[in-house]
Scaffold this active site. Sequence first.
Site, PDB file in Angstrom:
ATOM      1  N   SER A   1      14.281  -5.919  46.217  1.00  0.00           N
ATOM      2  CA  SER A   1      12.618  -5.711  46.296  1.00  0.00           C
ATOM      3  C   SER A   1      12.080  -5.885  47.700  1.00  0.00           C
ATOM      4  O   SER A   1      10.944  -5.746  47.794  1.00  0.00           O
ATOM      5  CB  SER A   1      12.150  -6.825  45.204  1.00  0.00           C
ATOM      6  OG  SER A   1      12.487  -6.551  43.737  1.00  0.00           O
TER       7      SER A   1
ATOM      8  N   HIS B   1       4.042  -6.240  33.209  1.00  0.00           N
ATOM      9  CA  HIS B   1       2.781  -6.906  34.111  1.00  0.00           C
ATOM     10  C   HIS B   1       1.382  -6.259  33.765  1.00  0.00           C
ATOM     11  O   HIS B   1       0.599  -6.858  34.368  1.00  0.00           O
ATOM     12  CB  HIS B   1       3.146  -6.677  35.429  1.00  0.00           C
ATOM     13  CG  HIS B   1       4.286  -7.377  36.129  1.00  0.00           C
ATOM     14  ND1 HIS B   1       5.627  -6.769  36.107  1.00  0.00           N
ATOM     15  CD2 HIS B   1       4.525  -8.757  36.607  1.00  0.00           C
ATOM     16  CE1 HIS B   1       6.561  -7.696  36.604  1.00  0.00           C
ATOM     17  NE2 HIS B   1       5.651  -8.722  37.209  1.00  0.00           N
TER      18      HIS B   1
ATOM     19  N   CYS C   1       6.665  -6.172  40.919  1.00  0.00           N
ATOM     20  CA  CYS C   1       6.804  -5.342  39.578  1.00  0.00           C
ATOM     21  C   CYS C   1       7.629  -4.187  39.931  1.00  0.00           C
ATOM     22  O   CYS C   1       7.432  -3.241  40.911  1.00  0.00           O
ATOM     23  CB  CYS C   1       5.399  -4.708  39.139  1.00  0.00           C
ATOM     24  SG  CYS C   1       5.272  -3.642  37.869  1.00  0.00           S
TER      25      CYS C   1
END
Length: 647
Positions: free
Chosen positions: A327, A370, A383
């Site tokens: 991420s 989410h 996310c």
Amino acid sequence: MRRNPRELEQLNRVSSRRALLLAGVQLAFVGGLAMRMRYLQVEQADQFRLLAEENRVNIRLIPPTRGKIFDRNGNVLAQNVQSYRIVIVREDAGDVERVLADLSELIPLDPEDLERARAEMQRSPPFLPVSLADRISWEDISKVAVNAPALPGITPEVGLTRVYPRGADFAHVVGYVGPVSDYDLSKIEDPEPVLRIPRFQIGKVGLEAKREVMLRGKAGAKRVEVNATGRVMRELDRREGQPGADLQLSVDADLQGYVQARLGSESASAVVIDCETGDLRAISSSPSFDPNLFVRGISVTDYRTLTEDIHRPLASKTVQGLYPPGSTFKMITAMAALEEGLIGPEDTVWCPGYLEVSGRRFHCWKRGGHGHLNLEGSLKQSCDVYFYDLALKVGIDKISAMAQQFGLGIHHDVPMSAVASGLAPDRAWKKRVHGAEWLIGDTANAAIGQGYMLASPMQLAVMTARLATGRDLTPRLIKSIDGIEQPSHGGAPLGVNENNLRTLRKAMYAVSNDRRGTAYGSRIIEDAFRMAGKTGTSQVRNITTAERAAGVTRNADLPWNRRDHALFVCFAPYDKPKYAVSVVVEHGGGGSSVAAPVGRDVMLQALYGDTPPLAAYPSKDRSRIKAQQDRLHRERLRVQQEQSGRA
């Protein structure tokens, strides 16, 4: 024909001049010959007498003094110190084994050193000295000197040896030296004669190897008189060589030592880079090793211990290690979409927990999803679905180009061993390397830093520094050479939209300072040093459909080498970036719980230049942080005492 008296007189004058000229030339020749004979027979009589007795004059090289290495504050990282050693000359020793046995009664001798010495004596001329023991104490030297008459062929000597006072702290950066091997010579097209001096040492890894010629210097020479068997009789003259250059690094030794201690026994790495200059302030890989073990030849036992350790202490993970960035890569995907004008900061994407792509589900880390998220919310909560959606809009080629613009997938010219280039793949790369077409699923994986995407911790630090500054900043390791400052690499503007950079920085700030941010637990409380960051967790295994249906196995329940990597990148202060930090903990699990606390602690240590005040930490963590600081302080004191002993 009769000549008149005047002509005869003129002819006599010409003949007389010619005779005088010829006589002068002959006299000069004889005089020069006599002077040369006198020079050879009188002034050079001793030399030619020795030559007549089958002696000859040899030119022998004098090894140069290797350059020293310092940190940015002048602390010594590599130096040459006097060391005492014991050598043996085989032809003088007579019964070598008896002499070795007698010597062993006086001083302790390593069996491996003795075997190496025996092998070296067999392949060396009998008159050359061979080292039996190196870096021995003055007491042992005294014992040998007192008993010299009973130890034929044994001689105590004083020489220079390389010492690394900071030990394991800089093993992966500075590297180490070792004796020249046949393999070393085979890699050099035209080896310098100095490399063939017995026991001459060169850099093997790290900076010592990458700047070998600069550190080595130039050899001197001496003229020695040797007899017919090659034994040195006396030294006639000498010309000293040129010492190697002294190098000053950009790294702060105290900060480096703290980072090594903070990483502890984890298989991990951390990089601190100066956002103004590109200077690498710390570049640490854990676990490490003592480079002093390699200087004179490491024992088989010690080497086996290092090579069999699954945490790979010999690898410089900061530049050699390549990991899916997870991420931490999402800022690049977002920047590519923002620059193409495909999204705005407030545009939202619906996350139900997965995205269907070509009949396959690409899951979000949050199983239930989410809901609607904009760019800031998607980075804050990390996310995955949001970034799958972005990547399908922008395409892999634009994402790859943006990654390279921010320092990923390119080679950074840092003088350390095996600096990896990483990988920012595109369509052409897959076709060239794998002979296959790029798939839309490949793009989805790349969007969240998985799949083929790979980066080193140093590259992640560079990426973060460029996000923080908007400049084409590149890392610098060598600060000065012989006192001459080297160019810094603050860089020119990247050429991307500054508003887009502000949007991403604001989102990274929320990651660390918003209650729903994944790094909120590792925030900095001190307002002047507020931090922006991004957590990452990269998978090293495939999660099957059956496992996902039954519930994904926790990292703690998996074998160590199947757990996810934990990552964290950050910069601070938020409003005026001074440092950027990257942390990778191999198989550490979650970036939020494992890597982010390390990154926060390292950032505070860099900003304060010393142990940070507890007020900079969240109040609930202060008692734990105090205990941690005390433990690290004791550990650093212990290490410093060991380092003082080496120096």
